[in-house]
Design a protein around this motif. Structure first.
Motif, PDB file in Angstrom:
ATOM      1  N   ALA A  55       0.816  -1.207   0.000  1.00  0.00           N
ATOM      2  CA  ALA A  55       0.000   0.000   0.000  1.00  0.00           C
ATOM      3  C   ALA A  55       0.854   1.263   0.000  1.00  0.00           C
ATOM      4  O   ALA A  55       0.530   2.247  -0.669  1.00  0.00           O
ATOM      5  N   TYR A 104       3.932 -12.857   1.997  1.00  0.00           N
ATOM      6  CA  TYR A 104       2.921 -13.714   1.368  1.00  0.00           C
ATOM      7  C   TYR A 104       2.951 -13.430  -0.117  1.00  0.00           C
ATOM      8  O   TYR A 104       2.962 -12.263  -0.535  1.00  0.00           O
ATOM      9  N   ARG A 153      -2.156 -19.309   3.695  1.00  0.00           N
ATOM     10  CA  ARG A 153      -3.300 -18.396   3.569  1.00  0.00           C
ATOM     11  C   ARG A 153      -4.556 -19.206   3.266  1.00  0.00           C
ATOM     12  O   ARG A 153      -4.554 -20.051   2.348  1.00  0.00           O
ATOM     13  N   HIS A 194      -3.164 -17.552   7.734  1.00  0.00           N
ATOM     14  CA  HIS A 194      -3.327 -16.173   7.294  1.00  0.00           C
ATOM     15  C   HIS A 194      -4.662 -16.058   6.575  1.00  0.00           C
ATOM     16  O   HIS A 194      -5.084 -16.998   5.892  1.00  0.00           O
ATOM     17  N   HIS A 196      -6.842 -12.795   4.368  1.00  0.00           N
ATOM     18  CA  HIS A 196      -6.997 -11.375   4.018  1.00  0.00           C
ATOM     19  C   HIS A 196      -8.252 -11.300   3.165  1.00  0.00           C
ATOM     20  O   HIS A 196      -8.283 -11.816   2.053  1.00  0.00           O
ATOM     21  N   HIS A 237      -8.497  -3.370   7.242  1.00  0.00           N
ATOM     22  CA  HIS A 237      -9.138  -2.819   8.446  1.00  0.00           C
ATOM     23  C   HIS A 237      -8.903  -1.310   8.437  1.00  0.00           C
ATOM     24  O   HIS A 237      -7.757  -0.867   8.537  1.00  0.00           O
ATOM     25  N   GLU A 267      -2.206  -6.723   9.420  1.00  0.00           N
ATOM     26  CA  GLU A 267      -1.262  -6.093   8.501  1.00  0.00           C
ATOM     27  C   GLU A 267      -1.963  -5.029   7.640  1.00  0.00           C
ATOM     28  O   GLU A 267      -2.128  -5.195   6.438  1.00  0.00           O
ATOM     29  N   TYR A 362      -1.531   3.353  -2.266  1.00  0.00           N
ATOM     30  CA  TYR A 362      -2.007   2.748  -3.520  1.00  0.00           C
ATOM     31  C   TYR A 362      -1.980   3.702  -4.719  1.00  0.00           C
ATOM     32  O   TYR A 362      -2.603   3.418  -5.733  1.00  0.00           O
TER      33      TYR A 362
HETATM   34  C1  LIG Z   1      -2.286 -10.086   1.934  1.00  0.00           C
HETATM   35  C2  LIG Z   1      -2.565  -8.644   2.168  1.00  0.00           C
HETATM   36  N1  LIG Z   1      -2.254  -8.102   3.367  1.00  0.00           N
HETATM   37  C3  LIG Z   1      -2.480  -6.791   3.620  1.00  0.00           C
HETATM   38  C4  LIG Z   1      -3.048  -5.966   2.665  1.00  0.00           C
HETATM   39  C5  LIG Z   1      -3.265  -4.510   2.998  1.00  0.00           C
HETATM   40  O1  LIG Z   1      -4.593  -4.173   2.872  1.00  0.00           O
HETATM   41  P1  LIG Z   1      -5.106  -2.671   3.158  1.00  0.00           P
HETATM   42  O2  LIG Z   1      -4.143  -1.752   2.508  1.00  0.00           O
HETATM   43  O3  LIG Z   1      -6.444  -2.630   2.549  1.00  0.00           O
HETATM   44  O4  LIG Z   1      -5.124  -2.509   4.643  1.00  0.00           O
HETATM   45  C6  LIG Z   1      -3.393  -6.501   1.419  1.00  0.00           C
HETATM   46  C7  LIG Z   1      -4.004  -5.664   0.381  1.00  0.00           C
HETATM   47  O5  LIG Z   1      -4.331  -6.066  -0.699  1.00  0.00           O
HETATM   48  C8  LIG Z   1      -3.140  -7.884   1.158  1.00  0.00           C
HETATM   49  O6  LIG Z   1      -3.432  -8.427  -0.036  1.00  0.00           O
END
Ligand SMILES: Cc1ncc(COP(=O)(O)O)c(C=O)c1O
Length: 404
Positions: A55, A104, A153, A194, A196, A237, A267, A362
């Protein structure tokens, strides 16, 4: 998609003429304010919080992030390298400890894995099949001195996403091993799980997702004598948004930690840099075609591709509530390089400056030089003391060197 951020904060008083154009400007004070919120959740819940580099990877501010969080999560070899070089070895880190790196990737390459294992504390796979296929590489990495946990995951098969393309639980999703296929043999050598599944979401979707996952993973958890010692609840989150339910999140994490006997990780990416940066642009030309048009030096496709991909309409600093809207589009040849229709706070004249809000995450990580459109420079401002520094300017070599 509606953007849920867009609070100008201290940028309301920032003179856009102080930087070149186009330019990302990140406010260190706002970044710190977000990190204070995340560290408070971490401390009260007794969990670990990693910043998602996908991000926001402005490594100039890595020492600030290291002051507050437990480390970073990365998406493969190159982010892991950046993490190893800039995020965990600099700054004093939490309580003087080295930061953690969790990697990951939806699909690893065999040749990348030894270095990933050497850099990362957690190496998280998308399927038990890939763990099995690469088990000899993991064993060899350990023989060579790498100390890391293997994670898997899971796809909880529980949909909370508002937009299908950002929903890893959408039908047919490739992301995560479907939890209804999970068998004990899949967890051989695995010590963490994991997931997400969220995107810019509140607390309640997390709680519902965990409830859906729980019956499938319960037999494997440390509290029940299983091999799983940590759970990573990914990102998505929106913890630093003013109306996020942080007390409920803390109570939930405390309860999950107690009932599972696992170390818990979050994360977040977007929440780290929420409302911490703007993208400054300049009007290059203006004319009419059924409506007022302006060509600007910010390109949706090159500088803010989520505007087209999501799609969403970025908030503009100081946008007026009334008046005639002008359609802003980038300098590229793409007909669809349109940012949106805005009531600008300045006259529609070449040379006028404007800025889009909430562009630290992003956007900076996704820029391209399509059409030879220059990359925005990167500035660090600190609204606490008004210091301003140009961290990076990109010359035309940045364009040339990506081609051959
Ligand atoms: C595996 C994983 N972790 C963490 C994130 C971070 O998500 P966010 O920026 O929406 O908090 C992402 C975003 O795509 C992700 O794919």
């Amino acid at each position: 998609m509606e953007t849920k951020a867009g609070d100008p904060g201290a940028f309301a008083h920032f003179d856009l003429g102080r930087v070149d154009s186009p330019a990302f400007v990140v406010d260190a004070a706002k970044l710190r304010a977000n990190l204070v919120v995340l560290a408070d959740v971490r401390d009260r819940a007794g969990i670990k919080v990693l910043a998602a580099m996908k991000a926001f990877s402005m490594w100039r501010v890595a020492p600030i992030i290291a002051e507050y969080l437990d480390g970073v999560c990365t998406s493969g070899l190159w982010e892991a390298r950046l993490a190893g070089e800039h995020y965990v070895s600099v700054g004093k880190g939490l309580a003087g400890k080295r930061g953690e790196i969790a990697t990951y990737c939806a699909g690893y390459k065999a040749e990348d894995l030894p270095e990933i294992c050497a850099i990362s504390d957690h190496v998280i796979f998308n399927s038990p099949m890939q763990i099995n296929r690469f088990r000899h590489i993991l064993d060899k990495a350990r023989e060579d001195g790498a100390a890391f946990d293997v994670g898997l995951r899971l796809n909880p098969l529980h949909r909370e996403g508002e937009v299908e393309k950002y929903d890893p639980c959408a039908v047919g999703s490739r992301l995560g091993f479907p939890v209804d296929q999970l068998r004990p043999e899949h967890l051989e050598g695995v010590s963490g799980l994991h997931m997400h599944t969220l995107c810019e979401q509140d607390f309640v979707p997390l709680a519902r997702t965990y409830e859906a996952l729980k019956p499938h993973i319960a037999p494997y958890l440390a509290a029940n004598g299983g091999p799983i010692r940590w759970l990573n609840f990914g990102g998505g989150h929106h913890i630093t948004r003013a109306d996020y339910q942080r007390d409920e999140l803390v109570a939930f994490l405390q309860a999950v930690k107690a009932e599972t006997g696992c170390e818990l990780y979050l994360e977040p990416g977007e929440a780290v840099a929420l409302d911490a940066g703007i993208l400054v642009g300049t009007i290059l030309d203006a004319h009419e075609n059924g409506m007022p048009l302006a060509i600007v030096d910010i390109s949706a496709t090159c500088h803010m591709p989520d505007v087209i991909e999501a799609p969403y309409r970025p908030a503009m600093l100081g946008e007026r509530a009334d008046g005639v809207a002008v359609r802003l589009g980038g300098p590229s040849c793409l007909a669809g390089d349109v940012i949106g229709d805005y009531r600008l706070p300045v006259a529609i004249e070449p040379g006028q400056r404007f800025a889009f809000l909430d562009q630290a995450h992003y956007s900076m990580v996704k820029t391209t030089t399509f059409n030879g459109v220059p990359l925005p420079s990167i500035w660090l401002w600190d609204s606490a003391d008004d210091s301003l520094e140009c961290v990076r300017r990109f010359g035309w070599e940045a364009f040339r060197d990506r081609l051959s």
